[in-house]
Design an enzyme around this catalytic site. Structure first.
Site, short mmCIF file in Angstrom:
data_model
loop_
_atom_site.label_atom_id
_atom_site.label_comp_id
_atom_site.label_asym_id
_atom_site.label_seq_id
_atom_site.Cartn_x
_atom_site.Cartn_y
_atom_site.Cartn_z
N LYS A 239 0.83 -1.20 0.00
CA LYS A 239 0.00 0.00 0.00
C LYS A 239 0.86 1.24 0.00
CE LYS A 239 -2.06 -2.21 3.17
NZ LYS A 239 -2.87 -2.87 4.18
N1 LIG Z 1 3.06 -7.65 -2.76
C1 LIG Z 1 2.51 -8.65 -2.11
N2 LIG Z 1 2.43 -9.87 -2.68
C2 LIG Z 1 1.84 -10.91 -2.03
N3 LIG Z 1 1.31 -10.83 -0.79
C3 LIG Z 1 1.36 -9.64 -0.17
C4 LIG Z 1 1.96 -8.49 -0.78
N4 LIG Z 1 1.87 -7.45 0.08
C5 LIG Z 1 1.25 -7.92 1.18
N5 LIG Z 1 0.94 -9.23 1.05
C6 LIG Z 1 0.29 -10.10 2.03
O1 LIG Z 1 -1.05 -9.66 2.22
C7 LIG Z 1 -1.46 -9.84 3.57
C8 LIG Z 1 -1.99 -8.54 4.13
O2 LIG Z 1 -0.95 -7.63 4.22
P1 LIG Z 1 -1.07 -6.13 4.70
O3 LIG Z 1 -2.45 -5.73 4.92
O4 LIG Z 1 -0.12 -5.95 5.80
O5 LIG Z 1 -0.61 -5.39 3.35
P2 LIG Z 1 0.68 -4.56 3.00
O6 LIG Z 1 0.52 -4.04 1.61
O7 LIG Z 1 1.86 -5.41 3.30
O8 LIG Z 1 0.59 -3.37 3.99
P3 LIG Z 1 1.64 -2.23 4.21
O9 LIG Z 1 1.61 -1.36 3.00
O10 LIG Z 1 1.08 -1.60 5.43
O11 LIG Z 1 2.96 -2.92 4.38
C9 LIG Z 1 -0.23 -10.40 4.28
O12 LIG Z 1 -0.33 -11.80 4.32
C10 LIG Z 1 0.91 -9.99 3.40
O13 LIG Z 1 2.00 -10.86 3.51
#
Ligand SMILES: Nc1ncnc2c1ncn2[C@@H]1O[C@H](COP(=O)(O)OP(=O)(O)OP(=O)(O)O)[C@@H](O)[C@H]1O
Length: 471
Positions: A239
């Site tokens: 995000k």
């Molecule tokens: N680029 C990605 N590819 C695959 N899985 C992802 C990816 N980004 C996050 N996830 C997975 O999605 C789930 C939800 O993650 P989360 O809501 O923390 O999103 P995030 O994009 O990592 O958030 P942030 O931007 O706050 O780091 C977790 O299991 C995380 O490992």
């Protein structure tokens, strides 16, 4: 014991495709094994979490059809439970109060870095009992100091981490609030999660979480760390890092079926099969066949899948998704063909639902001008006679159907002794305003008789005017 998986996003933005694919894998695995899929909102980062993000995540899951059997649970509503568990760990001697000041911790790190060591908490309060009064403290978990933690990861295989690599993690801050790894552990335990399927950005947390679970006497779930989806720049989508939200794909005209099929194939395969219905995925999905390497997004393939699903799904299903775009572009569908008819007419001709609506305005709205290029090319004085002749033939039709329209156009060409091109293109520009449309008989049948004839008259007037002007 039945299988339980979970998706645990933090509500700090929309649901992006990386998170969505991870959610999809957890959902599929639960469905395949006849287990339960839980949605847990990890909203303990009070500064970054918002209700709007929670709503966006729920909207994204619902649009993709990823329904959950339990939840959404909110971690902020479970603080009493976390505090109880922390207190129990302290009472059992498995966690302890640490009275280090920030300055002391910083000094510890600096000294370690200067000595070429990995900076880590050195356990200075681990066994002390000379606790000062009225001094703030955090709670740290007493990580085992020897041995190894083994993750038998269902995707990555065996991963071994020496406990000497792990320091005593803070599990409660000085204001008493629990930290991330503690809340995850307590929830995975109390929610009976048997399979933690999550992104491999969490792999470093896993040994620490397994140690805390073991200290609690909890069953340790199986772990499957799925590789990341990367952006164009090779960095993981997140995000905070320019990821596109799932709902943006809806807005851009993609079908949820296409995005789901695309996402699953991005990290999993079954031979060289490309197209999978949801039911088929539930049958075939397995963690064994998940890729170990990260994957990058490929929009062309998503478009290809979108076209496939627009053409092959029942028109009613596509029309239900089209509805949103119709509303977005403020078209009144009471003023033209049913959306199912529109889908049947246009699905072969466009890449997205958004485009379908954009190229279909003439079915629902009248226009006062023809597309300039199309008119220049096809509404020329030579078109006057064919337009008048076809208008007369069409006007005489009592039954306005694709077949009768087809015959009327053919008959006009025959009577005038000209090829179809001489009639077809002027007629198309006349009734649609431009040079692109589905087959003419179908297009006219959907536009309706009165409206087609009125537009033909407009074109005849236009051509006449042009003929007069050039005289
Ligand atoms: N680029 C990605 N590819 C695959 N899985 C992802 C990816 N980004 C996050 N996830 C997975 O999605 C789930 C939800 O993650 P989360 O809501 O923390 O999103 P995030 O994009 O990592 O958030 P942030 O931007 O706050 O780091 C977790 O299991 C995380 O490992």
């Amino acid at each position: 014991m039945s299988l339980v998986t979970r998706f645990a996003p933090s509500p700090t933005g929309y649901l992006h495709v990386g998170g969505a694919r991870t959610a999809l894998f957890s959902w599929l695995y639960a469905k395949k094994k006849g287990g339960k899929f839980i949605l847990r909102i990890e909203d303990t980062d009070l500064e970054r979490s918002t209700q709007a993000s929670v709503d966006a995540i729920l909207e994204g899951m619902s649009w993709l059809g990823l329904d959950y059997d339990e939840g959404p649970y909110y971690q902020t509503k479970r603080f009493d439970l976390y505090k109880e568990v922390v207190a129990q760990l302290v009472a059992d001697g498995k966690a302890y109060k640490c009275f280090c000041t920030i300055e002391e911790v910083d000094a510890m790190r600096e000294a370690q870095t200067a000595a070429g060591e990995k900076p880590r908490y050195n356990g200075m309060w681990r066994d002390r009992t000379d606790h000062p009064a009225d001094t703030p403290f955090v709670i740290r978990f007493k990580n085992p100091q020897s041995g190894t933690v083994v993750i038998d990861d269902l995707i990555k295989g065996r991963i071994e981490i020496a406990n000497s690599e792990l320091d005593d993690l803070i599990i409660a801050r000085s204001d008493g609030t629990p930290t991330y790894n503690l809340t995850v552990v307590v929830d995975d335990w109390k929610m009976g999660i048997t399979h933690v399927i999550r992104g491999d950005d969490h792999v470093n947390n896993t040994p620490r979480q397994m140690n805390i679970l073991a200290a609690l006497g909890a069953d340790i779930p199986k772990y499957a760390h799925v590789p990341m989806i990367l952006g164009d720049d090779g960095k993981r989508l997140s995000k905070r890092h320019g990821a596109v939200g799932v709902m943006q794909y809806r807005d851009n005209g993609f079908l949820p079926e296409a995005l789901l099929n695309y996402l699953v194939r991005l990290g999993w395969s079954h031979g060289d099969q490309e197209i999978f219905s949801k039911d088929e995925l539930v049958q075939l999905f397995d963690l064994d066949s998940c890729n170990r390497a990260p994957s990058a997004f490929n929009t062309d393939k998503l478009i290809w899948l979108n076209q496939h699903y627009m053409k092959t799904l029942p028109a009613e299903q596509v029309a239900a998704q089209l509805q949103w775009h119709i509303a977005e572009q403020k078209l009144d569908i009471g003023n033209g063909p049913a959306l199912t008819e529109l889908v049947k007419a246009q699905a072969e001709r466009v890449k997205t639902l958004k485009e379908m609506v954009e190229v279909s305005r003439y079915f629902y709205e009248d226009f006062s001008q023809f597309d300039a290029d199309a008119a220049k090319k096809h509404l020329r004085p030579v078109a006057l006679e064919p337009l008048q002749a076809v208008a007369a033939k069409l006007e005489a039709l009592s039954d306005w159907s694709q077949a009768t329209i087809h015959d009327a156009i053919n008959a006009t060409a025959e009577t005038l002794g000209v090829g179809m091109g001489k009639i077809g293109m002027p007629l198309r520009v006349a009734v649609t305003g431009g040079g692109n449309s589905p087959a003419l008989d179908l297009t006219l049948s959907l536009i309706g008789k009165a409206r087609s004839l009125a537009r033909l008259q407009l074109a005849i007037d236009f051509v006449q005017q042009r003929a007069n002007d050039s005289e």
